[in-house]
Design a protein around this motif. Sequence first.
Motif, short mmCIF file in Angstrom:
data_model
loop_
_atom_site.label_atom_id
_atom_site.label_comp_id
_atom_site.label_asym_id
_atom_site.label_seq_id
_atom_site.Cartn_x
_atom_site.Cartn_y
_atom_site.Cartn_z
N GLY A 151 0.67 -1.04 0.06
CA GLY A 151 -0.01 -0.04 -0.05
C GLY A 151 0.77 1.34 0.06
N SER A 152 1.89 1.44 0.92
CA SER A 152 2.52 2.42 0.88
C SER A 152 3.42 2.86 -0.27
N ASP A 153 4.13 1.77 -1.05
CA ASP A 153 4.53 1.81 -2.18
C ASP A 153 3.49 2.60 -3.38
N THR A 154 2.34 2.07 -3.27
CA THR A 154 1.15 2.55 -4.16
C THR A 154 1.04 3.91 -3.79
N ASP A 175 20.01 -1.84 -1.77
CA ASP A 175 20.24 -0.52 -2.67
C ASP A 175 20.18 -0.68 -4.00
N GLY A 176 19.10 -1.71 -4.29
CA GLY A 176 18.85 -1.56 -5.76
C GLY A 176 18.25 -3.07 -6.16
N VAL A 177 17.99 -3.17 -7.51
CA VAL A 177 17.59 -4.43 -8.07
C VAL A 177 18.85 -5.15 -8.55
N SER A 207 11.64 -11.15 -5.93
CA SER A 207 12.55 -10.27 -5.45
C SER A 207 11.69 -9.27 -4.64
N GLN A 208 11.61 -8.98 -3.58
CA GLN A 208 10.61 -8.56 -2.81
C GLN A 208 11.13 -7.17 -2.69
N VAL A 209 11.42 -6.34 -3.52
CA VAL A 209 12.02 -5.05 -3.36
C VAL A 209 10.97 -4.01 -3.34
N LEU A 210 9.93 -4.35 -4.28
CA LEU A 210 8.90 -3.23 -4.64
C LEU A 210 7.62 -4.23 -4.94
N HIS A 211 6.49 -3.62 -4.54
CA HIS A 211 5.26 -4.42 -4.79
C HIS A 211 4.82 -4.37 -6.09
#
Lengths: 405, 405
Positions: A151-154, A175-177, A207-211
């Motif tokens: 939710g917060s990313d969105t 620090d990145g993908v 790769s749970q960096v970003l939803h």
Amino acid sequence: MAVIVQKYGGTSVGTAERIGAVADRIAATVQDGTRCVIVVSAMGHSTDRLVNLANEIAPVRSQREMDVLLATGEQVSIALVAMALLARGVHAQSLTGWQAGINTEAVHGAARIESIDQRRIEQLLDNGIIPVIAGFQGIHGTDVTTLGRGGSDTTAVAVAASIHAQSCEIYTDVDGVYTADPRIVAKASKLSAISYEEMLELATLGSQVLHPRAVETAKQHGVQLVVRSSFSEAEGTVIKEMGSMEGMRMVTGVAVEKEVARIAVLGIQISKHHLSAMFQALAQEQVNVDVIVQSVVKTGEVDVSFTVAEADATHAIRMCESLQSVLGYREILQELGLSKVSIVGAGMITNPGVAAQMFAAIEAAGAEIKMVSTSEIKVSCVIPSRFLSEVVNQVHQTFALDALE
Amino acid sequence: MAVIVQKYGGTSVGTAERIGAVADRIAATVQDGTRCVIVVSAMGHSTDRLVNLANEIAPVRSQREMDVLLATGEQVSIALVAMALLARGVHAQSLTGWQAGINTEAVHGAARIESIDQRRIEQLLDNGIIPVIAGFQGIHGTDVTTLGRGGSDTTAVAVAASIHAQSCEIYTDVDGVYTADPRIVAKASKLSAISYEEMLELATLGSQVLHPRAVETAKQHGVQLVVRSSFSEAEGTVIKEMGSMEGMRMVTGVAVEKEVARIAVLGIQISKHHLSAMFQALAQEQVNVDVIVQSVVKTGEVDVSFTVAEADATHAIRMCESLQSVLGYREILQELGLSKVSIVGAGMITNPGVAAQMFAAIEAAGAEIKMVSTSEIKVSCVIPSRFLSEVVNQVHQTFALDALE
């Protein structure tokens, strides 16, 4: 002057000290006149604490009241971050979801953002004040809603879209993908840029960096994302539209999902709806099914195999057993101790033979391939977990991913 | 059907278990069709926890952001109480200050309620739903405000006034208002009723059952208050308008304030503003001055004595010393180890000689009276703390308070 949205996750604002570090970073960003909008998550484990309280009080929970409860987590963060900025002489003002004009659909627990009335945000920016916005929450009518996972990313992406921000920086604890998990592949390299599509495949692959939801929203509105660490000054990875002008990479990264179980339902009597009956039943029980393979064995009979998380295996088998009368299957087998290895790359579409190269790499590592699944920009293979490290390193090397950047 | 407002304080909702007990009590109240509005405070020490976090982050705090931060405390409580009610099959819905229409002045940290838009509260009641309202907080424009000390009690009274509730029950950890502190006077009796004026004097004198602000608001709007324990079924004390028809009691109770310091500034040169200069300076430094006595010693010179909390004594003396050039005093004395004993009673006005009876009781207890202060319904005497117990018991007996009810 361009506006940058910065989103800080729960780990980044987990303690008073870290909130101070976040405020220092924001203060440094705005020093040259850059305008910033900040979006923050709840502090570290505060959401868990609230959920535990609710569990103690009511076994069956009202989603409306859960949203009222959980929304306090981000409200604490915005107040503290705004205070930390003010203490550094930086003009800032906190905004809850409803104050920031984050309008959602009438759903509790997993609402989607419908629109953002960005006037208050813009008004603060015009007055040289940094809006510090609560992620994860919004409002429908006069009811507090929350956005659910990711939710917060969105929120950050939607806010960036609404004010046409130059970019949306997602601060997290990596620090990145990377081309692969650095804990498995020592030579894994950090990507400087990646396309939305590739990121989506990598995100859903673990790769749970970003939803994925945030990536989808960013893609839809053309918001440029940057994944960065809040604990270092490293450059991070840019996620953006990457046209063919930039030369699409055949393979961008190797993703891994561990603790996978394979369930094989053998000798199912073919009917018009044997597949839908099976997988609808599993979906209703919230069992997340991943790879699905169907093979015709003899006339009128099929074998269906699928993967689920190991934790869900017993439950999934029981569901299938309860459908015996519908499916008329002969037997159910399960295999544990598996992992899924996937390669992702937008350039795959125009490069035949990528899958074959991957199979060869896995065989070279000595592993048997249990299942295969492909999409236009992804090839996934299910293998025994005991070969995981060798397989991932071999695949990484085969596609020369250590040379990527 | 009559509506009752019930307010539960921080101790009453301090744990999941206690919230369950509160929900049980509310469920029992509404069983016969009584309509209820609930007002709750933040859980136990949650406000302290938030204040400590803020202290860690910013030594000088923004009041606006403090309000955003502190308001989360009551928001947690309303969600949990509503959940507990719903889990018991009782229809309930939480309302934050802004959702409940609690409009305050544009002040942070200590806002006064200006008006309540009670439509949403009434709408819920009309639909058979119990509104569970966050105390202590409101809104000005779209900014969250808090009401400061005694805020939740005040919210409850203001809500009761806005919907013309039959009564406003304040649940706390004592079961009513007593004629004296039962820890000092074994024979102290619980009052069944007391007037607003008497309660105001007792409240400001340290019977910290109910905040004076809430009593004032109740008096102003004619809201009948009931102080009750959330841990027992005892009847509690009703606070209401008590006309002479009911026969006003001469003395209703004995109140005590401990750890009082007396400061005497001797030989002040009389000027037009020596008193205002002194006490404005103390007020600016947030030193709370209580009893003030001025006596003319000789022409052109006065002695001024006043009491402060012992903790403030050194600070108060330093403030007075800094005014030497203005006051031209001769010397400053301080006396520690004092207590203030007060009797309160609406009937005092029409009964001469009450003060004399009190002085006699104190002398009978062997204590020296250091200072005296009187109002229409109160007599206060400052005495050495070592005589406190004897004095309070003697006074209690003199006015036959153990026979009150």
